[in-house]
Design a protein around this motif. Structure first.
Motif, PDB file in Angstrom:
ATOM      1  N   UNK A 137       0.842  -1.205   0.000  1.00 25.70           N
ATOM      2  CA  UNK A 137       0.000   0.000   0.000  1.00 25.70           C
ATOM      3  C   UNK A 137       0.877   1.255   0.000  1.00 25.70           C
ATOM      4  N   UNK A 138       1.960   1.192   0.786  1.00 28.25           N
ATOM      5  CA  UNK A 138       2.890   2.330   0.876  1.00 28.25           C
ATOM      6  C   UNK A 138       3.470   2.673  -0.496  1.00 28.25           C
ATOM      7  N   UNK A 139       3.940   1.658  -1.220  1.00 27.65           N
ATOM      8  CA  UNK A 139       4.519   1.899  -2.544  1.00 27.65           C
ATOM      9  C   UNK A 139       3.457   2.408  -3.514  1.00 27.65           C
ATOM     10  N   UNK A 140       2.278   1.796  -3.461  1.00 26.64           N
ATOM     11  CA  UNK A 140       1.194   2.220  -4.363  1.00 26.64           C
ATOM     12  C   UNK A 140       0.828   3.679  -4.123  1.00 26.64           C
ATOM     13  N   UNK A 141       0.734   4.053  -2.849  1.00 30.10           N
ATOM     14  CA  UNK A 141       0.427   5.449  -2.508  1.00 30.10           C
ATOM     15  C   UNK A 141       1.517   6.381  -3.047  1.00 30.10           C
ATOM     16  N   UNK A 142       2.779   5.967  -2.884  1.00 28.49           N
ATOM     17  CA  UNK A 142       3.902   6.794  -3.337  1.00 28.49           C
ATOM     18  C   UNK A 142       3.916   6.946  -4.850  1.00 28.49           C
ATOM     19  N   UNK A 143       3.414   5.929  -5.565  1.00 33.18           N
ATOM     20  CA  UNK A 143       3.426   5.948  -7.028  1.00 33.18           C
ATOM     21  C   UNK A 143       2.182   6.633  -7.600  1.00 33.18           C
ATOM     22  N   UNK A 144       1.026   6.328  -7.037  1.00 35.78           N
ATOM     23  CA  UNK A 144      -0.244   6.817  -7.605  1.00 35.78           C
ATOM     24  C   UNK A 144      -0.485   8.292  -7.271  1.00 35.78           C
ATOM     25  N   UNK A 145      -0.091   8.724  -6.076  1.00 41.91           N
ATOM     26  CA  UNK A 145      -0.363  10.112  -5.657  1.00 41.91           C
ATOM     27  C   UNK A 145       0.238  11.149  -6.606  1.00 41.91           C
ATOM     28  N   UNK A 146       1.523  11.034  -7.015  1.00 42.99           N
ATOM     29  CA  UNK A 146       2.064  12.018  -7.967  1.00 42.99           C
ATOM     30  C   UNK A 146       1.307  12.029  -9.296  1.00 42.99           C
ATOM     31  N   UNK A 147       0.843  10.838  -9.720  1.00 40.91           N
ATOM     32  CA  UNK A 147       0.071  10.785 -10.971  1.00 40.91           C
ATOM     33  C   UNK A 147      -1.223  11.568 -10.845  1.00 40.91           C
ATOM     34  N   UNK A 148      -1.930  11.352  -9.733  1.00 40.56           N
ATOM     35  CA  UNK A 148      -3.209  12.034  -9.530  1.00 40.56           C
ATOM     36  C   UNK A 148      -3.054  13.526  -9.339  1.00 40.56           C
ATOM     37  N   UNK A 149      -2.098  13.925  -8.498  1.00 34.93           N
ATOM     38  CA  UNK A 149      -1.902  15.345  -8.197  1.00 34.93           C
ATOM     39  C   UNK A 149      -1.442  16.110  -9.434  1.00 34.93           C
ATOM     40  N   UNK A 150      -0.468  15.557 -10.162  1.00 30.84           N
ATOM     41  CA  UNK A 150       0.044  16.252 -11.356  1.00 30.84           C
ATOM     42  C   UNK A 150      -1.028  16.361 -12.427  1.00 30.84           C
ATOM     43  N   UNK A 151      -1.884  15.346 -12.523  1.00 30.21           N
ATOM     44  CA  UNK A 151      -2.975  15.377 -13.510  1.00 30.21           C
ATOM     45  C   UNK A 151      -3.986  16.468 -13.160  1.00 30.21           C
ATOM     46  N   UNK A 152      -4.318  16.575 -11.873  1.00 29.38           N
ATOM     47  CA  UNK A 152      -5.274  17.603 -11.429  1.00 29.38           C
ATOM     48  C   UNK A 152      -4.731  19.008 -11.626  1.00 29.38           C
ATOM     49  N   UNK A 153      -3.413  19.158 -11.432  1.00 30.51           N
ATOM     50  CA  UNK A 153      -2.795  20.488 -11.549  1.00 30.51           C
ATOM     51  C   UNK A 153      -2.378  20.826 -12.973  1.00 30.51           C
ATOM     52  N   UNK A 154      -2.539  19.868 -13.882  1.00 32.06           N
ATOM     53  CA  UNK A 154      -2.204  20.123 -15.278  1.00 32.06           C
ATOM     54  C   UNK A 154      -0.737  19.973 -15.603  1.00 32.06           C
ATOM     55  N   UNK A 155      -0.001  19.219 -14.786  1.00 30.13           N
ATOM     56  CA  UNK A 155       1.427  18.977 -15.035  1.00 30.13           C
ATOM     57  C   UNK A 155       1.693  17.484 -15.213  1.00 30.13           C
ATOM     58  N   UNK A 156       0.844  16.828 -15.947  1.00 27.67           N
ATOM     59  CA  UNK A 156       0.936  15.369 -16.081  1.00 27.67           C
ATOM     60  C   UNK A 156       2.241  14.920 -16.746  1.00 27.67           C
ATOM     61  N   UNK A 157       2.900  15.826 -17.491  1.00 31.64           N
ATOM     62  CA  UNK A 157       4.139  15.437 -18.193  1.00 31.64           C
ATOM     63  C   UNK A 157       5.301  15.191 -17.212  1.00 31.64           C
ATOM     64  N   UNK A 158       5.226  15.739 -16.002  1.00 35.62           N
ATOM     65  CA  UNK A 158       6.322  15.538 -15.049  1.00 35.62           C
ATOM     66  C   UNK A 158       6.112  14.288 -14.181  1.00 35.62           C
ATOM     67  N   UNK A 159       4.899  13.759 -14.194  1.00 32.56           N
ATOM     68  CA  UNK A 159       4.558  12.647 -13.302  1.00 32.56           C
ATOM     69  C   UNK A 159       5.401  11.394 -13.523  1.00 32.56           C
ATOM     70  N   UNK A 160       5.633  10.959 -14.791  1.00 33.21           N
ATOM     71  CA  UNK A 160       6.376   9.698 -14.979  1.00 33.21           C
ATOM     72  C   UNK A 160       7.749   9.687 -14.314  1.00 33.21           C
TER      73      UNK A 160
END
Length: 746
Positions: A21-44
């Motif tokens: 769960x810890x790893x999933x949270x660490x991986x998924x959170x940047x994807x979600x936050x960057x997508x909401x803020x419109x910076x999805x290109x930096x997420x990967x």
């Protein structure tokens, strides 16, 4: 069905799932936050940084964990920048890959945690081939964002640990108690199953290694935390459970019985061993139940079964005496009585664990000085000399690093020449599979290929049912969590889940999921094949050739343990700590010997030279530890008589014989002189002491004085156990000397 539900509950409440769960949270959170803020290109890049630096996050001291992750962040950033910068320059790229593969893989000489940091570095090298960044600015931004991802993961890890600070420790304690419970039940089978004894003993060797590994990790977690922050009430409880688990393990080891003697005494009276066997099973099952409760937090199980089984074992002694009659029954009765006393001590330790878990007030008190605790830690050296000492073909890890480097370069060049799609998947398979020895590599290859095929089959079935990207996304997250949770417990299942995750992640990039599955399966098979072949033909490391140093260490630690036990016998008050440290060191040495033997069994049959001789060496060392532990356990738990000169003479003889065995292994001319005549006289006098006590007891019985007081009983037990164990140790040391001489000539 209930057991299946219980297993699921234990998994979901355990630290492995929490880690997933810890790893999933660490991986998924940047994807979600960057997508909401419109910076999805930096997420990967951020996600990649978090993912790459997770392997070093294993149970242990917080300081070592933080240092490992920080080193991992720096290493992955440097390696990624190097590979991305040199991609256009093929010759330089090959040179960089050669240097990175060899040097980074050789970092494993610094221990398990370092090997995981090494894995992160090598993983970053391979994944860099999947990243498309060409300009210096793009590369720097990508690497910088990876660093941000690594720091983000460190913060997530720290936060999750603060939320559930006892999760890892409870899991380790639970695993340890569960393994000891299994070990107790296995020893119950060994007691009477003569025809299956050798196979059961090999299973016991594997369990001993696992238990010692858990104890080592617990020492680091409990003692380093205590040195840093002092003790909380909860820390005190964990330490008490750990100490009891060590005591239980030593008690079990102390009862590595002379099974030939048991078979002789009870050849036609095996029914009198049934109660002891049953008690061992009940004790083992109770420990397993307690191990589960550390995770489940349910009520303690009823202890009536324990007390009832103990009562039956006690009754079996009087039944045996009544059936066989004294004095003929004396030896068998003393064996049963010693066995009963040992099981009674086991029960006391289990009851101590129960009191701690039940929060009994006076159970949570332990006296343990900080300087004493530090002596039980096995410290890993991190200086440059450790690396330099391994720059030799005598080093197993040096040969592994060379082998790994050649395999990686071969796969990369082959993939480039043949224009294989996603060559980095082949490289990734090699990194994950290849191990320093052939047996582990073969086993991991099989698990990887089978797991990939299972995962591919499941993914194909889901793709056939739906093309909904939302479903794919949900399944990708679930499979990521479960795969990371299972990677240490069940690699085959983890490989299946990783395949499912990759297929659905790639489905967002490439709508043709079936094509992704096809490439994944083919590349995995190619990578596994290269790994196995490389391990077999390139500077192969057959375990039989690596055994000498491990065997030598076991012999030396056995000798030290016997000397520490002798000191304990002379003075319990002043020599108790030294005895416990020697005990810990010999248990680790024997665990390493057992592990080496297990690896030998995984090598091809044609490479298992003198297998029976090596098996004898392992079992003789193991039996010697148990015989010494039997003496030590008796001394600690009983009031003993003054040590006789005969005991010291016999111990000197055994120590001298062990020293000669060490000299043989090291190729030295032995300077030890053994006074055979004096040791023989000492042996006879010890036996006469027991015979004298037996004769006095027979006379008392003849006069009608059948009641046996505790002092006389303990004197009889001491005379019988010390004389028999020392004579047995003398025989074992002589057999070890002969076996070592044969091994030295190979």
């Amino acid at each position: 069905m209930n057991n299946y539900i219980k297993d699921i509950e234990l998994f979901l409440k355990g630290s492995n799932f929490y880690r997933g769960i810890r790893l999933t949270f660490a991986v998924v959170t940047p994807l979600g936050v960057s997508s909401l803020l419109g910076f999805s290109e930096i997420a990967p890049a951020v996600v990649l940084g978090a993912f790459l630096n997770a392997p070093g996050d294993i149970p242990g001291s917080l300081k070592r964990k933080v240092n490992a992750i920080l080193i991992s962040i720096g290493l992955t950033m440097v390696i990624t920048a190097t590979i991305l910068s040199l991609k256009p320059y093929f010759p330089l790229l090959l040179l960089a890959m050669t240097a990175i593969s060899f040097v980074v893989s050789l970092l494993s000489v610094y221990g398990f945690r370092a090997s995981l940091v090494s894995f992160s570095g090598l993983l970053s090298m391979v994944i860099a081939f999947a990243v498309q960044k060409e300009t210096a600015q793009e590369i720097l931004i990508h690497v910088g964002l990876m660093g941000v991802g690594g720091i983000w993961y460190l913060l997530v890890s720290f936060t999750f640990q603060k939320i559930a600070p006892q999760k890892d420790k409870n899991q380790l304690l639970s695993d340890t108690l569960g393994l000891i419970g299994q070990y107790l039940k296995l020893r119950a089978k060994i007691l009477t199953k003569k025809s299956e004894r050798e196979a059961l003993m090999q299973q016991a060797l594997a369990l001993q290694t696992q238990i010692n590994d858990k104890h080592e990790t617990l020492r680091e977690v409990l003692f380093t935390n205590r040195k840093r922050t002092g003790r909380s009430h909860y820390d005190e409880k964990e330490l008490l459970i750990f100490i009891s688990s060590v005591n239980i393990f030593e008690l079990i080891e102390a009862k590595h019985l002379d099974y030939h003697e048991i078979d002789r005494l009870f050849s036609d009276k095996k029914q009198f061993l049934t109660a002891s066997k049953k008690l061992n099973k009940v004790l083992g099952s109770h420990l397993i139940k307690l191990s589960e409760l550390l995770i489940q937090k349910n009520k303690l199980p009823n202890k009536k079964n324990l007390l009832k089984a103990l009562e039956k074992a006690n009754k079996a002694i009087s039944d045996y005496i009544e059936d066989v009659k004294l004095p003929k029954a004396r030896e068998g009765a003393l064996v049963l009585k010693n066995l009963y006393d040992y099981q009674e001590l086991l029960l006391e330790e289990i009851r101590a664990i129960r009191r701690v878990m039940a929060n009994v007030e006076d159970a949570s008190k332990v006296s343990f000085k900080r300087q004493d605790a530090s002596q039980f830690l096995t410290l890993q050296e991190y200086n440059l000399n450790v690396l330099l000492q391994n720059l030799s073909f005598n080093s197993n890890l040096f040969r592994h690093s060379l082998r790994f480097t050649v395999a990686i370069l071969f796969a990369f060049i082959m993939g480039t020449i043949l224009d294989i799609h996603n060559t980095y998947w082949i490289l990734l398979t090699i990194i994950v599979i290849i191990r320093p020895n052939y047996g582990l590599t073969k086993e991991r290859s099989k698990d990887r290929v089978v797991g990939t095929l299972i995962g591919a089959a499941i993914a194909i079935s889901i793709v056939a049912l739906t093309q909904n990207v939302i479903v794919y996304g949900i399944l990708a997250v679930i499979s990521l969590t479960l795969s990371f949770a299972l990677v240490q417990q069940n690699y085959r299942s983890a490989a299946a889940l990783i395949t499912i995750n990759i297929v659905f992640v790639y489905s967002f990039i490439n709508p043709n999921a079936l094509e992704v599955i096809q490439y994944r399966v083919v590349d995995t098979i190619i990578g596994a094949t290269i790994a196995i072949v490389a391990n077999y033909i390139l500077w192969p490391s057959w375990e039989v050739n690596n055994l000498k140093n491990v065997l030598l260490d076991a012999l030396k630690k056995n000798k030290n343990y016997l000397l520490a036990t002798q000191d304990l016998y002379h003075n319990k008050d002043t020599n108790s700590l030294a005895y416990k440290i020697a005990r810990k060191e010999v248990f680790l040495a024997i665990s390493n010997l057992n592990a080496a033997f297990q690896r030998i069994t995984q090598d091809p049959k044609s490479k298992q030279k003198e297998f029976q001789l090596i098996y004898n060496l392992v079992t003789l060392n193991q039996t010697m530890v148990s015989a010494i532990a039997s003496i030590g356990s008796f001394i600690i738990n009983h009031k003993t008589t003054p040590v006789s000169n005969e005991v010291d003479l016999l111990i000197a003889k055994i120590v001298a014989t062990l020293h000669m065995s060490c000299d043989q292994l090291e190729g030295k001319m032995t300077l030890q002189k053994i006074d055979t005549e004096n040791s023989k006289n000492a042996e006879e006098k010890l036996l006469k002491t027991f015979q004298k006590l037996s004769h006095e007891r027979d006379e008392n019985i003849h006069k009608g004085n059948t009641k046996l007081n505790t002092e006389t009983l303990h004197e009889l037990q001491e005379a019988y156990l010390i004389s028999n164990q020392l004579i047995w140790l003398k025989s074992l040391s002589e057999n070890l000397k002969k076996a070592t001489a044969s091994y030295s000539q190979l």
